[in-house]
Every structure is written in C-alpha cells, then in structure tokens.
Design a protein around this motif. Structure first.
Motif, PDB file in Angstrom:
ATOM      1  N   MET A 174      72.142  28.237 144.703  1.00 38.03           N
ATOM      2  CA  MET A 174      71.905  29.443 143.915  1.00 38.03           C
ATOM      3  C   MET A 174      70.439  29.846 143.957  1.00 38.03           C
ATOM      4  N   SER A 175      69.543  28.866 143.956  1.00 40.30           N
ATOM      5  CA  SER A 175      68.111  29.175 144.068  1.00 40.30           C
ATOM      6  C   SER A 175      67.814  29.862 145.395  1.00 40.30           C
ATOM      7  N   SER A 176      68.451  29.375 146.457  1.00 42.95           N
ATOM      8  CA  SER A 176      68.265  29.988 147.766  1.00 42.95           C
ATOM      9  C   SER A 176      68.837  31.406 147.790  1.00 42.95           C
ATOM     10  N   LEU A 177      69.989  31.598 147.177  1.00 39.29           N
ATOM     11  CA  LEU A 177      70.600  32.938 147.133  1.00 39.29           C
ATOM     12  C   LEU A 177      69.748  33.909 146.332  1.00 39.29           C
ATOM     13  N   ARG A 178      69.109  33.406 145.281  1.00 34.11           N
ATOM     14  CA  ARG A 178      68.196  34.264 144.506  1.00 34.11           C
ATOM     15  C   ARG A 178      67.006  34.688 145.360  1.00 34.11           C
ATOM     16  N   ARG A 179      66.443  33.746 146.118  1.00 31.58           N
ATOM     17  CA  ARG A 179      65.285  34.070 146.960  1.00 31.58           C
ATOM     18  C   ARG A 179      65.646  35.107 148.025  1.00 31.58           C
ATOM     19  N   MET A 180      66.886  35.060 148.493  1.00 29.74           N
ATOM     20  CA  MET A 180      67.348  36.013 149.503  1.00 29.74           C
ATOM     21  C   MET A 180      67.802  37.333 148.877  1.00 29.74           C
TER      22      MET A 180
END
Length: 234
Positions: free
Chosen positions: A203-209
C-alpha cells in the motif's frame, strides 16, 4: 416472529426473493425471523452443524477460515445487505465449511432448513438465484487458487482492491470512476493470503505511485487503469 409488514418489505428488496409470487413472499414473511448480532460476535464457526440460511439485512459479515495450527486466517468475502450465506450445509447436511463473524452491528434474516428446501423445490426463480450465487463463488474460489499459484503479491492485493471496489459500486467495471472502499490492511492481508506487514508495504508503494490514497479504514482509488495493470487483469 418478524413484524409482518417489515418482513414483506425486506424480502421484496432482496434479489434472491424478488422473483417470487406475492403469496409466497407473504408466506415466507410469516415464518422468517430476524437475528441481531453485535459487532465482533461469531454467527457460526467452521465445522459447526447448521440449520439456517442467513440473509444480511443490515451490517457486514466476514466469511473466513482459520487454521487450527498457528492461527493463520484467510478471508474469502465481506457480505453486505442483500447477500446471503449458510446455504451449503442446508444442501449437503455437513458442517459449516467456513466461519462467519459480524464486522458491525448486524441484522440477519434467517430461514430454516425445511423452508429453504421447500423454496428450492417450489420456487424456480429462487433456485436459479441460489445456483448463480454458488457458481459465482466457485469461480471466485478457482480464481483464488490461480492467484495464489501464479500471481505476484502486488497482483493479489491489487486484485482484491478491485473486487471490493466493484462490489461497492454494484458493478464489475470501474469505468474510470474514483471509488472508496472500507477495509483495513489486516483485512486485506487475510483476503490476499499474506501477512499484514507485507500488505502495508504494498500500500505504501501504491501511494507513492499515486494509485491509491489511504486514510483510517478507507482506500481511495486514484488510478483504475494502473490498478488494473498491477492486478494483472486483462
């Protein structure tokens, strides 16, 4: 006994009963009961005997399985008003195949085994609705097996987000809309068959993207196309 007029109105709004004749709806309303389940309380556990079909009137139900050794849990579905569950044990007379728990203060309309079997025999539209739901759940189970075997962790998590969003929208296509779903990282991990810590990293990665935005219990989908690409959906 459920208040008669309330039961008739409730049954009329539920898809599996909507095709029934008025006289049969009135009969069903006369014998249906409302079962209230506080948040966090189990409706039933896996392997328990069962004698009732449950229809969600208000609230939210989690359907899941838990391994006896290690306490690992896999969530298969979150059921909303209008959804039904508990039908399998009424058909094969075996114990419950999964567990069910109220995720909010919930009201369930209950139908006994005898009345359920009468409906199966006498009401073709009801039988067809039950069959369609069972087939849909079988397809979902097959997809779960495929996902666990072939898909990456990113793919599994993104696919579950898409499924929840489509269910909330009452539509299997997102069609470019920004949608918000109500789910925690722990619940999403149970559904994806992984650990909460790994889902938090995804989810952290999806937020950054800029694919999603997360706040409290909600996930807002910002890019449906990117989410679909990561979910490995054609």
């Amino acid at each position: 006994m459920v208040m008669y007029s309330q039961a008739v109105a409730t049954l009329h709004r539920i898809s599996i009963f909507s095709g029934m004749r008025p006289a049969d709806l009135r009969h069903l309303a006369a014998i249906a009961r409302i079962h209230r389940v506080p948040k966090g309380v189990l409706v039933f556990k896996k392997k328990m005997a069962g004698n009732h079909l449950f229809v969600v009137i208000k609230g939210r139900i989690k359907i899941y399985s838990e391994l006896e050794a290690g306490g690992r849990r896999k969530t298969f579905a979150f059921l909303e008003p209008g959804d039904f569950f508990g039908e399998m044990t009424l058909l094969d007379k075996k114990g419950r195949s999964l567990s069910a728990q109220a995720m909010a203060d919930t009201e369930l309309l209950t139908i006994s085994r005898r009345e359920f079997q009468n409906l199966i025999v006498q009401e073709p539209t009801f039988t067809l609705s039950v069959m369609k739901t069972l087939i849909g759940r079988l397809r979902q189970a097959n997809e779960e097996i495929e996902a666990l075997t072939f898909r990456s962790l990113y793919g599994r998590v993104c696919r579950k987000i898409m499924e929840l969003a489509a269910k909330d929208a009452k539509d299997k296509k997102l069609n470019g809309r920004v949608l918000t779903i109500n789910v925690t990282h722990a619940e999403l991990a149970d559904m994806a068959g992984t650990a909460r810590e790994l889902v938090t990293k995804v989810m952290s990665s999806l937020r950054r993207m800029r694919v999603v935005v997360c706040q409290d219990r909600t996930i807002k989908i910002l890019s449906n196309s990117k989410l679909k690409e990561l979910a490995q959906v054609e």
